[in-house]
Write a protein that holds these residues in place. Sequence first.
Motif, mmCIF file in Angstrom:
data_model
loop_
_atom_site.group_PDB
_atom_site.id
_atom_site.type_symbol
_atom_site.label_atom_id
_atom_site.label_comp_id
_atom_site.label_asym_id
_atom_site.label_seq_id
_atom_site.Cartn_x
_atom_site.Cartn_y
_atom_site.Cartn_z
ATOM 1 N N CYS A 54 0.854 -1.192 0.000
ATOM 2 C CA CYS A 54 0.000 0.000 0.000
ATOM 3 C C CYS A 54 0.887 1.239 0.000
ATOM 4 C CB CYS A 54 -1.004 -0.006 1.157
ATOM 5 S SG CYS A 54 -0.277 0.027 2.789
ATOM 6 N N ILE A 55 0.322 2.332 -0.511
ATOM 7 C CA ILE A 55 1.116 3.544 -0.725
ATOM 8 C C ILE A 55 0.427 4.698 -0.030
ATOM 9 C CG2 ILE A 55 2.111 5.074 -2.478
ATOM 10 C CD1 ILE A 55 1.255 2.580 -4.427
ATOM 11 N N LYS A 56 1.184 5.388 0.825
ATOM 12 C CA LYS A 56 0.591 6.524 1.531
ATOM 13 C C LYS A 56 1.217 7.830 1.047
ATOM 14 C CE LYS A 56 -0.300 8.372 6.135
ATOM 15 N NZ LYS A 56 0.167 8.412 7.522
ATOM 16 N N GLY A 57 0.346 8.716 0.555
ATOM 17 C CA GLY A 57 0.786 10.071 0.207
ATOM 18 C C GLY A 57 0.482 10.959 1.399
ATOM 19 N N GLY A 58 -0.617 11.724 1.294
ATOM 20 C CA GLY A 58 -1.014 12.589 2.405
ATOM 21 C C GLY A 58 -1.932 11.889 3.399
ATOM 22 N N GLY A 59 -2.353 10.660 3.110
ATOM 23 C CA GLY A 59 -3.212 9.901 4.032
ATOM 24 C C GLY A 59 -4.610 10.485 4.175
ATOM 25 N N HIS A 60 -5.043 11.308 3.211
ATOM 26 C CA HIS A 60 -6.343 11.975 3.351
ATOM 27 C C HIS A 60 -7.491 11.223 2.710
ATOM 28 C CE1 HIS A 60 -5.145 15.347 5.600
ATOM 29 N NE2 HIS A 60 -6.152 16.102 5.266
ATOM 30 N N ASN A 61 -7.206 10.128 2.021
ATOM 31 C CA ASN A 61 -8.321 9.437 1.379
ATOM 32 C C ASN A 61 -9.317 8.964 2.434
ATOM 33 O OD1 ASN A 61 -9.605 6.763 0.270
ATOM 34 N ND2 ASN A 61 -9.086 8.090 -1.441
ATOM 35 N N ILE A 62 -10.582 9.346 2.264
ATOM 36 C CA ILE A 62 -11.584 9.076 3.302
ATOM 37 C C ILE A 62 -11.841 7.585 3.479
ATOM 38 C CG2 ILE A 62 -13.513 9.478 1.677
ATOM 39 C CD1 ILE A 62 -14.970 10.679 4.246
ATOM 40 N N GLY A 107 -6.510 21.681 -4.127
ATOM 41 C CA GLY A 107 -7.777 21.649 -3.388
ATOM 42 C C GLY A 107 -7.855 22.649 -2.249
ATOM 43 N N PHE A 108 -8.900 22.501 -1.427
ATOM 44 C CA PHE A 108 -9.283 23.520 -0.445
ATOM 45 C C PHE A 108 -8.602 23.373 0.920
ATOM 46 C CE2 PHE A 108 -12.625 23.230 -3.550
ATOM 47 C CZ PHE A 108 -13.067 24.535 -3.721
ATOM 48 N N ILE A 109 -7.996 22.204 1.196
ATOM 49 C CA ILE A 109 -7.423 21.972 2.530
ATOM 50 C C ILE A 109 -5.930 21.683 2.351
ATOM 51 C CG2 ILE A 109 -7.493 20.481 4.595
ATOM 52 C CD1 ILE A 109 -10.058 22.122 4.293
ATOM 53 N N GLY A 169 -8.968 15.977 -8.944
ATOM 54 C CA GLY A 169 -8.554 17.181 -8.220
ATOM 55 C C GLY A 169 -9.301 18.428 -8.643
ATOM 56 N N PHE A 170 -9.883 19.120 -7.658
ATOM 57 C CA PHE A 170 -10.505 20.419 -7.960
ATOM 58 C C PHE A 170 -10.322 21.370 -6.786
ATOM 59 C CE2 PHE A 170 -14.211 20.367 -5.205
ATOM 60 C CZ PHE A 170 -14.392 19.020 -4.937
ATOM 61 N N GLY A 171 -10.391 22.661 -7.102
ATOM 62 C CA GLY A 171 -10.237 23.686 -6.069
ATOM 63 C C GLY A 171 -10.639 25.044 -6.615
ATOM 64 N N VAL A 212 3.861 3.420 -8.690
ATOM 65 C CA VAL A 212 4.064 4.390 -7.607
ATOM 66 C C VAL A 212 4.587 5.679 -8.240
ATOM 67 C CG1 VAL A 212 5.149 4.870 -5.390
ATOM 68 C CG2 VAL A 212 4.778 2.484 -6.104
ATOM 69 N N VAL A 213 3.821 6.727 -8.131
ATOM 70 C CA VAL A 213 4.259 8.026 -8.646
ATOM 71 C C VAL A 213 5.282 8.582 -7.658
ATOM 72 C CG1 VAL A 213 3.485 10.380 -9.139
ATOM 73 C CG2 VAL A 213 2.079 8.428 -9.830
ATOM 74 N N THR A 214 6.414 9.030 -8.193
ATOM 75 C CA THR A 214 7.424 9.591 -7.273
ATOM 76 C C THR A 214 7.560 11.104 -7.421
ATOM 77 O OG1 THR A 214 9.165 9.075 -8.862
ATOM 78 C CG2 THR A 214 8.750 7.448 -7.121
ATOM 79 N N ASN A 225 -19.631 10.740 -10.199
ATOM 80 C CA ASN A 225 -19.246 11.181 -8.855
ATOM 81 C C ASN A 225 -17.729 11.255 -8.780
ATOM 82 O OD1 ASN A 225 -17.976 8.699 -7.502
ATOM 83 N ND2 ASN A 225 -19.874 7.866 -8.347
ATOM 84 N N TYR A 226 -17.227 11.942 -7.740
ATOM 85 C CA TYR A 226 -15.784 12.139 -7.596
ATOM 86 C C TYR A 226 -15.172 10.923 -6.904
ATOM 87 C CZ TYR A 226 -11.398 14.557 -6.434
ATOM 88 O OH TYR A 226 -10.077 14.919 -6.319
ATOM 89 N N ILE A 227 -14.332 10.217 -7.638
ATOM 90 C CA ILE A 227 -13.769 8.962 -7.120
ATOM 91 C C ILE A 227 -13.021 9.175 -5.799
ATOM 92 C CG2 ILE A 227 -11.553 9.022 -8.379
ATOM 93 C CD1 ILE A 227 -12.372 5.987 -9.141
#
Length: 471
Positions: A79-87, A141-143, A156-158, A207-209, A424-426
């Motif tokens: 598993c790959i963790k970027g910002g860990g924000h995926n709900i 994005g917004f956060i 991605g949107f903002g 894996v995107v680097t 819907n937004y994936i």
Amino acid sequence: MKAKSKDGGEIELPQAVLDSLKLRLKGALIMPGDAGYDESRSVWNAMIDRRPALVVRCLGVADVIACVQFAVEQQLLLCIKGGGHNIAGLATADGALMLDLSLMRGVWVDKQRKIAHAQAGCLLGDVDRETQLHGLATVLGFISATGITGLTLGGGFGYLTRRWGWTTDNVVGMDVVTADARLVRASSDENPDLFWGLRGGGGNFGVVTGIDYQLYPVGPEIVGGLVAWPASDAPEVLKLYRTLAEQAPRELTLVTIMRPAPPAPWLPKDVHGKPIVAILACHSGTPEEGEKAVAAIKSFGTPVGDVLVRRPYAQLQSLLDGTQPKGRRDYWKSEYLPRIEPELCEKFMAHAAKIRSPHSVIVLFQIGGALNGLKNEHSAVGNRDARYVLNIGGAWEQAADDAANMAWARDAWNELRVFSTGGNYINFLTQDEGAERIKAALGNNMARLAEIKSRWDSKNVFRTNRNIAPG
Ligand SMILES: Cc1cc2nc3c(=O)[nH]c(=O)nc-3n(C[C@H](O)[C@H](O)[C@H](O)COP(=O)(O)OP(=O)(O)OC[C@H]3O[C@@H](n4cnc5c(N)ncnc54)[C@H](O)[C@@H]3O)c2cc1C
């Protein structure tokens, strides 16, 4: 030590095998009980509580390559963790080898070419901080604590989407470690099929680097912020929102939020906890144009708070951070909308009135503009008919309140989904949303994604994501 295989079985990893991984790494290999393990394994949504067997805190591309090689050799779940924000908690998995990229946060700006190169562990704020030094920005994005890579790979949107499209429409290239542990470039010139798939297909192909983003002149000073009114004013405020949003130039992005008022310093104490309606605005043109564009919002009715002012763009990008902290329990339901209809506004207000927690929100984000001008097949993200995003965002603190808050979000969604584009937004899908919702999110691009998946990851090494089965 026991770990999980990619097919769900159990694997025994002897100490000598773990030592061989350590020798290939520059970053730390950590395990349950080690310092930093809980920080790595935890994600934004506290409803997700998983325990990877091994975590590698990667310090560079060579570490990523070593981990992919090791995972393939040992048949390990990765598993790959970027910002860990995926709900839905896609960054973490029980028994897996986790690649924690959170130490890879460098950003380099080429101001002549207006390109930013960002390492894959960057958070949105890392990129804005460096690009704004030059009065430049890309669509994020917004956060500000959200990870760039998960956000970009899903679309991605903002605030800048109306001008320049999905975040992923502004990617000029990506560096990717593939399932056979090669470092490749994905761009319109190199591996264009991979590039097409990465722009919407999530972490399915490697894996995107690093990501290269197109930048545009924005700020540093813009007009942005919020005006809030009591929820009893919502019928008029939503009417104002509909009218202004329909006429707004692309520099202006308008968002409507209904929620119990947070204890924010710009809202009077006696309003805290009471239901409010707010318009969040960003005008990314000149401050003079911006002030004119938001005048009708600022002069409307009798607000309980108004922080819609000239401010640095980077400050606006983190203005809402305090409302979305890591560690709450979160459950969302979301749809793309083609327009805002009066009947939708009625239901929006009715369900706002039934919110069960002081932290929950119901939101309409305006995104229509540049993204609608490209063909659905331009990249995997699709959804070129979306003009608004509806998000029903349940957030609360105690597990005992799960059922009530999830039921609120589901009920609201069941009534509001009739207004959807069908897409819907994936990136907003929760853990109980599966194949049918992924299909709706990716639409007709699904078949081509499956082909690309079989070309680049036929054995499905990269599966802890919104998984696309190899075609
Ligand atoms: C509070 C909050 C606000 C948000 N606001 C917005 C917003 O304004 N606009 C918007 O578009 N979205 C927004 N999102 C949604 C956001 O886009 C997703 O949550 C996204 O998944 C976050 O990316 P991340 O890197 O933090 O995710 P992670 O949880 O780290 O990862 C998500 C997925 O991406 C994969 N992934 C991560 N890094 C890589 C990599 N380097 N290579 C391959 N795969 C990778 C993971 O494996 C996982 O499958 C928001 C989410 C939250 C929680």
